[in-house]
Design a protein around this motif. Structure first.
Motif, PDB file in Angstrom:
ATOM      1  N   ASN A   1      27.317  11.049 -19.108  1.00 61.99           N
ATOM      2  CA  ASN A   1      26.616  11.880 -20.072  1.00 61.99           C
ATOM      3  C   ASN A   1      26.626  13.290 -19.509  1.00 61.99           C
ATOM      4  OD1 ASN A   1      24.697  13.348 -21.514  1.00 61.99           O
ATOM      5  ND2 ASN A   1      23.289  11.621 -21.679  1.00 61.99           N
ATOM      6  N   ILE A   2      27.068  14.240 -20.289  1.00 61.66           N
ATOM      7  CA  ILE A   2      27.201  15.625 -19.818  1.00 61.66           C
ATOM      8  C   ILE A   2      25.859  16.208 -19.362  1.00 61.66           C
ATOM      9  CG2 ILE A   2      26.898  16.736 -22.068  1.00 61.66           C
ATOM     10  CD1 ILE A   2      29.568  17.790 -19.589  1.00 61.66           C
ATOM     11  N   ASN A   3      24.752  15.629 -19.823  1.00 57.74           N
ATOM     12  CA  ASN A   3      23.429  16.146 -19.469  1.00 57.74           C
ATOM     13  C   ASN A   3      22.791  15.436 -18.260  1.00 57.74           C
ATOM     14  OD1 ASN A   3      23.329  18.126 -21.539  1.00 57.74           O
ATOM     15  ND2 ASN A   3      22.917  16.495 -23.007  1.00 57.74           N
ATOM     16  N   GLU A   4      23.542  14.541 -17.621  1.00 60.99           N
ATOM     17  CA  GLU A   4      23.021  13.899 -16.410  1.00 60.99           C
ATOM     18  C   GLU A   4      22.817  14.962 -15.338  1.00 60.99           C
ATOM     19  OE1 GLU A   4      25.542  10.767 -14.903  1.00 60.99           O
ATOM     20  OE2 GLU A   4      25.825   9.947 -16.903  1.00 60.99           O
ATOM     21  N   PRO A   5      21.714  14.902 -14.605  1.00 60.54           N
ATOM     22  CA  PRO A   5      21.476  15.899 -13.556  1.00 60.54           C
ATOM     23  C   PRO A   5      22.619  15.992 -12.530  1.00 60.54           C
ATOM     24  CG  PRO A   5      19.485  14.643 -13.956  1.00 60.54           C
ATOM     25  CD  PRO A   5      20.570  13.998 -14.762  1.00 60.54           C
ATOM     26  N   THR A   6      23.192  14.853 -12.157  1.00 63.19           N
ATOM     27  CA  THR A   6      24.282  14.911 -11.166  1.00 63.19           C
ATOM     28  C   THR A   6      25.513  15.611 -11.740  1.00 63.19           C
ATOM     29  OG1 THR A   6      24.995  12.694 -11.839  1.00 63.19           O
ATOM     30  CG2 THR A   6      23.573  12.841  -9.900  1.00 63.19           C
ATOM     31  N   ILE A   7      25.783  15.420 -13.018  1.00 64.73           N
ATOM     32  CA  ILE A   7      26.927  16.068 -13.661  1.00 64.73           C
ATOM     33  C   ILE A   7      26.669  17.566 -13.791  1.00 64.73           C
ATOM     34  CG2 ILE A   7      28.287  16.203 -15.791  1.00 64.73           C
ATOM     35  CD1 ILE A   7      28.842  13.729 -14.013  1.00 64.73           C
ATOM     36  N   LEU A   8      25.460  17.934 -14.183  1.00 66.74           N
ATOM     37  CA  LEU A   8      25.127  19.353 -14.287  1.00 66.74           C
ATOM     38  C   LEU A   8      25.208  20.040 -12.920  1.00 66.74           C
ATOM     39  CD1 LEU A   8      22.149  19.151 -16.813  1.00 66.74           C
ATOM     40  CD2 LEU A   8      24.472  19.996 -17.248  1.00 66.74           C
ATOM     41  N   THR A   9      24.759  19.357 -11.882  1.00 66.64           N
ATOM     42  CA  THR A   9      24.857  19.903 -10.523  1.00 66.64           C
ATOM     43  C   THR A   9      26.316  20.068 -10.127  1.00 66.64           C
ATOM     44  OG1 THR A   9      22.765  18.863  -9.918  1.00 66.64           O
ATOM     45  CG2 THR A   9      24.214  19.515  -8.109  1.00 66.64           C
ATOM     46  N   MET A  10      27.140  19.051 -10.410  1.00 69.18           N
ATOM     47  CA  MET A  10      28.561  19.133 -10.088  1.00 69.18           C
ATOM     48  C   MET A  10      29.200  20.306 -10.834  1.00 69.18           C
ATOM     49  SD  MET A  10      31.628  16.384 -10.796  1.00 69.18           S
ATOM     50  CE  MET A  10      31.019  15.112  -9.725  1.00 69.18           C
ATOM     51  N   PHE A  11      28.863  20.470 -12.102  1.00 71.98           N
ATOM     52  CA  PHE A  11      29.412  21.564 -12.888  1.00 71.98           C
ATOM     53  C   PHE A  11      29.066  22.907 -12.259  1.00 71.98           C
ATOM     54  CE2 PHE A  11      28.887  24.789 -16.195  1.00 71.98           C
ATOM     55  CZ  PHE A  11      30.163  24.813 -16.724  1.00 71.98           C
ATOM     56  N   SER A  12      27.800  23.092 -11.935  1.00 70.82           N
ATOM     57  CA  SER A  12      27.385  24.387 -11.390  1.00 70.82           C
ATOM     58  C   SER A  12      28.002  24.635 -10.007  1.00 70.82           C
ATOM     59  CB  SER A  12      25.858  24.499 -11.338  1.00 70.82           C
ATOM     60  OG  SER A  12      25.319  23.502 -10.514  1.00 70.82           O
ATOM     61  N   GLN A  13      28.117  23.598  -9.181  1.00 72.64           N
ATOM     62  CA  GLN A  13      28.737  23.764  -7.865  1.00 72.64           C
ATOM     63  C   GLN A  13      30.221  24.112  -7.995  1.00 72.64           C
ATOM     64  OE1 GLN A  13      27.825  20.040  -5.994  1.00 72.64           O
ATOM     65  NE2 GLN A  13      25.880  20.777  -5.155  1.00 72.64           N
TER      66      GLN A  13
END
Length: 181
Positions: free
Chosen positions: A158-170
């Protein structure tokens, strides 16, 4: 007494409400499925859209008919065995509906079995691996975001998962630090 304009004769003469006709399927018939794992989910999505577009038809409302129509869209030796197993299962269900899992209809079971048989689970792993290695090219932020979103979806996230959002920003931060350097 003459006050009532209707008589028993009038009741018999009333026109019957026309029965709803069995509507024909509309739109472009989904493409035949030949067991190309890369096309499993697009095929299923195309079939579901077709059924939603034809939601007023008997086939869309009857899970048994929907399953049979779905099976008619399979073609080739690579799907023949699975289709025969599903045909046999539907025959058994027709004889004894208690064989259906609790609170599931024929279509729900068939969709689950289709995914089990034809989804390329290695695709998830490939997408996740590619996601970890993703880098922005030519300062194209829109392309980066689009590719990141596609890989996230293919990886089963899910694009809104915290781990995915963190990966995106990193990853975005790393890309920007290379651009600024």
């Amino acid at each position: 007494m003459g006050d009532d304009p209707f008589t028993i004769d009038n009741l018999e003469e009333e026109e019957e409400v026309p029965k709803k006709k069995n509507r024909q399927l509309e739109g472009v018939t989904p493409t035949k499925f030949i067991r190309d794992w890369s096309k499993t989910m697009p095929f299923l999505a195309e079939f579901k859209r077709f059924m939603q577009m034809n939601r007023d038809t008997d086939i869309a409302h009857d899970p048994f008919k929907k399953c049979n129509y779905f099976l008619s869209l399979f073609e080739g030796m690579n799907t023949e065995g699975w289709v025969k197993m599903q045909d046999k299962w539907l025959e058994d269900i027709m004889k004894d509906s208690s064989l259906l899992p609790w609170q599931m209809n024929e279509w729900q079971v068939m969709e689950r079995e289709f995914k089990k048989a034809f989804i390329d689970y290695a695709r998830h792993e490939k997408a996740n691996d590619e996601l970890r290695k993703l880098k922005m090219k030519d300062s194209n932020i829109d392309g980066y975001i689009t590719h990141f979103t596609q890989l996230t979806h293919q990886g089963g996230h899910n694009i809104n998962e915290p781990t995915i959002l963190t990966m995106f920003s990193q990853l975005l931060y790393l890309c920007n630090s290379f651009i600024l350097a």
